[in-house]
Design a protein around this motif. Sequence first.
Motif, PDB file in Angstrom:
ATOM      1  N   ARG A   1       9.443  -2.739  29.626  1.00 34.35           N
ATOM      2  CA  ARG A   1       9.788  -2.395  31.000  1.00 34.35           C
ATOM      3  C   ARG A   1      10.945  -3.266  31.498  1.00 34.35           C
ATOM      4  O   ARG A   1      11.900  -2.775  32.087  1.00 34.35           O
ATOM      5  CB  ARG A   1       8.567  -2.593  31.899  1.00 34.35           C
ATOM      6  CG  ARG A   1       8.903  -2.622  33.360  1.00 34.35           C
ATOM      7  CD  ARG A   1       7.671  -2.940  34.200  1.00 34.35           C
ATOM      8  NE  ARG A   1       8.058  -3.257  35.552  1.00 34.35           N
ATOM      9  CZ  ARG A   1       8.343  -4.480  35.982  1.00 34.35           C
ATOM     10  NH1 ARG A   1       8.295  -5.498  35.159  1.00 34.35           N
ATOM     11  NH2 ARG A   1       8.691  -4.688  37.236  1.00 34.35           N
ATOM     12  N   GLU A   2      10.837  -4.580  31.224  1.00 32.27           N
ATOM     13  CA  GLU A   2      11.863  -5.495  31.725  1.00 32.27           C
ATOM     14  C   GLU A   2      13.241  -5.116  31.206  1.00 32.27           C
ATOM     15  O   GLU A   2      14.217  -5.083  31.939  1.00 32.27           O
ATOM     16  CB  GLU A   2      11.531  -6.939  31.316  1.00 32.27           C
ATOM     17  CG  GLU A   2      10.470  -7.555  32.197  1.00 32.27           C
ATOM     18  CD  GLU A   2       9.865  -8.805  31.589  1.00 32.27           C
ATOM     19  OE1 GLU A   2      10.448  -9.364  30.643  1.00 32.27           O
ATOM     20  OE2 GLU A   2       8.788  -9.214  32.069  1.00 32.27           O
TER      21      GLU A   2
ATOM     22  N   ILE B   1      14.401  -1.589  32.700  1.00 33.55           N
ATOM     23  CA  ILE B   1      14.629  -1.534  34.137  1.00 33.55           C
ATOM     24  C   ILE B   1      15.872  -2.323  34.540  1.00 33.55           C
ATOM     25  O   ILE B   1      16.602  -1.930  35.452  1.00 33.55           O
ATOM     26  CB  ILE B   1      13.364  -2.005  34.898  1.00 33.55           C
ATOM     27  CG1 ILE B   1      13.263  -1.230  36.204  1.00 33.55           C
ATOM     28  CG2 ILE B   1      13.318  -3.475  35.143  1.00 33.55           C
ATOM     29  CD1 ILE B   1      11.859  -1.127  36.740  1.00 33.55           C
ATOM     30  N   ARG B   2      16.140  -3.409  33.840  1.00 40.06           N
ATOM     31  CA  ARG B   2      17.330  -4.183  34.182  1.00 40.06           C
ATOM     32  C   ARG B   2      18.590  -3.420  33.801  1.00 40.06           C
ATOM     33  O   ARG B   2      19.602  -3.480  34.490  1.00 40.06           O
ATOM     34  CB  ARG B   2      17.288  -5.553  33.506  1.00 40.06           C
ATOM     35  CG  ARG B   2      16.151  -6.397  33.996  1.00 40.06           C
ATOM     36  CD  ARG B   2      16.180  -7.779  33.443  1.00 40.06           C
ATOM     37  NE  ARG B   2      17.255  -8.578  34.011  1.00 40.06           N
ATOM     38  CZ  ARG B   2      17.207  -9.098  35.229  1.00 40.06           C
ATOM     39  NH1 ARG B   2      16.141  -8.937  35.978  1.00 40.06           N
ATOM     40  NH2 ARG B   2      18.220  -9.801  35.699  1.00 40.06           N
TER      41      ARG B   2
END
Lengths: 320, 432
Positions: B76-77, B80-81
């Motif tokens: 996710r990290e 999403i970034r």
Amino acid sequence: MTQTTLPPVEKTQPKSAPHGTISDRSRAERKLGWMLAGPAFLVMLAVTAYPIAQAAYDSLFRYRLTDPDNRSFNGLSNYWVILSDNLWWTALGVTMLITVITVLVELVLGFALAMVMAKMLSSIRPVVRAAILIPYAVITVVSAFAWQFAFDIDTGFVNSWFAWIPGVSADTDWFGGQGTSLLVICLAEIWKTTPFISLLLLAGLAQVPEVLQEAAKVDGASWWQRLWKVTLPNMKAAIMVALLFRTLDAFRVFDSIFIMTNGANNTESVSFLAYRQTISRLEIGLGSAVSVLLFLCVVLLAGLFIKGFKVDLASARGEG
Amino acid sequence: MSNRRRRGLGGGAAALVLASSLAACGSDDGGPPTLNWYINPDSGGQAEIAARCSEASGGAYQISTSVLPNAAAGQREQLIRRLAAEDSSIDIMSLDPPFVAEFAQAGFLADVPDDLADRVTEGVVQGAIDGATWNDEVVAVPFWANTQILWYRTSVAEAAGLDMTQPVTWDQVIEAAQSQDVLIGAQGARAESLTVWLNGLVESAGGSIIEESADAPEDIVLGLDSEAGRRATEIMRAVADSGQVSAAFSTDDELAGANGVVSDRGGFTVNYPFVWTLAQGLVEDGGLDQAVLDDIGAAVWPRVDADTPAAPPLGGIDLGIGAFSENVDLAFEAAECIRSEENQAYYFTTNGNPASLASVFDDPEVLEVFPQAPVIRESLELAAPRPQSPYYSEITGVVQREFHPPASVDPNSTPQSATALMEAVLAGDQLL
């Protein structure tokens, strides 16, 4: 016996330059200096000063990365949230504990290793130096994994090798509690960065004038006396610089914690807190405020060392 | 600096810029456009499916895969970034269902055309559709659907007198493990898997961690501080205190549980279907006796209360199409190919990842490789997703902080303290 150091070299102004004015030559030298250092200085500004300023600015906002439209200015309230939260103080405490333990142990171990390297027979010196430096060449994440696997209850060998130590058994869960987790984290940090400190101390050892050692020997000083009265006082600058660098580095501990415990059992450091707010929660404002506080802690530490302990960075490089 | 040196430096910089722009335009060489598919690590199944779909497209597109980090949170990290920076290189992404809401709310997912949404949800198990839906719209394409089942050793259950043809409860499992002195496997590590476990317990007890989701954090209605929350906490504590969990229970993840059930002290574990492929692999490599494999049975997740059906954890992967992709239409076309019945059956049998299409469970080949397929299908129909919220990462972060280690949770205080922390974190008043 008193401490013995060489008298400080008196600094003299160049004879050609009258007091208070700068000669053409030194002006040209200064200009050349700026031209040579200028590009690096600009790059440093771009890669360090700019992000720091940006973080300081962002820390004044309530700003979530996935919701940029609702960004709103909220002054210093992010700082208030952090400083009134127990989690911050716990993380700060853990960070300081790790810093103090690792730096002190590394200093003693590093000094011993530096002595070994300095006194080694010149034929095997390169081999010993390389061997001592290997841990420092290992990537921190890799080292953290290695230590985690070693202490893991399923894959590790530590429990079976050290079962003779009271308190260690086949069922010892090193990552199940705060104390044992921090112990392994500290061990991994110490193993990894002792070579760095020993390298800096080795440079300091080389600066201790041989004449003083000889004189102390002639005076009948024992090895212990020479260490405390001659060697250490003459290396003070190198020791302080090594301490300064390592303290600043240790204060930012992140990798080992991230890999080994992921912050479980109250093992979060300040950097970890900044990561969690900024990267996991995407709260750029709050995370930036944590980062700014971390930065201020590091500045404070550096200031304390340089002003409080009178660390002279120039003298450690032999420029004094 | 001499002029020659300066030119040399400038030339180097120009070469660097040229090289990077060449790398960025890899698909501009006249060939079919390349679609980047960001995948979670697996046993090579998604890469194979990418190759199959590239070939099936007849030159319309070429799918290349890029592997994301191991942990769901890391995936996710990274995504999403990149999406926050409007990365146009993300065409297709394998998304864990709990993160779908956050991505959709932030506008990071391309709108799914209505006709395609109808096609990709037809015949799909309900849990998988729910996971791909946000604000009543299908926002991602359901790919495969995961669920936890109760893996057990048949010999142990028999010796304990447990009738595994009937639903069992957590209390029965604990009692049986104690009577036979075998291990109970669950995910006690401070990770996403802990939230999966707790959510399964809360849902099985008839509650929800989030009673009512909302776009704004202050409108979210939390449900942990309830009878269901207390009962779930009670069971978590009972398992941790049973004396039948591994010595490193507070760091046990799914893999540890899987290894536990095939070990000498193996008894029960709530875990994903990969346990079966893992055990089969161990037998093939000679690391496990065939007798142990034959002894492994599967049942639906344990119930919290004997009279209420369990609501097992739901996982899996949805395919999200990047909102900033330059090939949105092709990416949807590719996603439809990826989730085809044939590919889902292939993925199920080779990688142990169950299909979201109900029809795949009737495939004789699937049944041959996965005799537990009917149990998995039943579990998928009972399964409940984790809380769907754009603030899911905060919710799971609080659960992991407050409910870890499981041996320290208190039914009378942990649900309350977790609720208070969730409220404070959602309001931006506390760190996490």
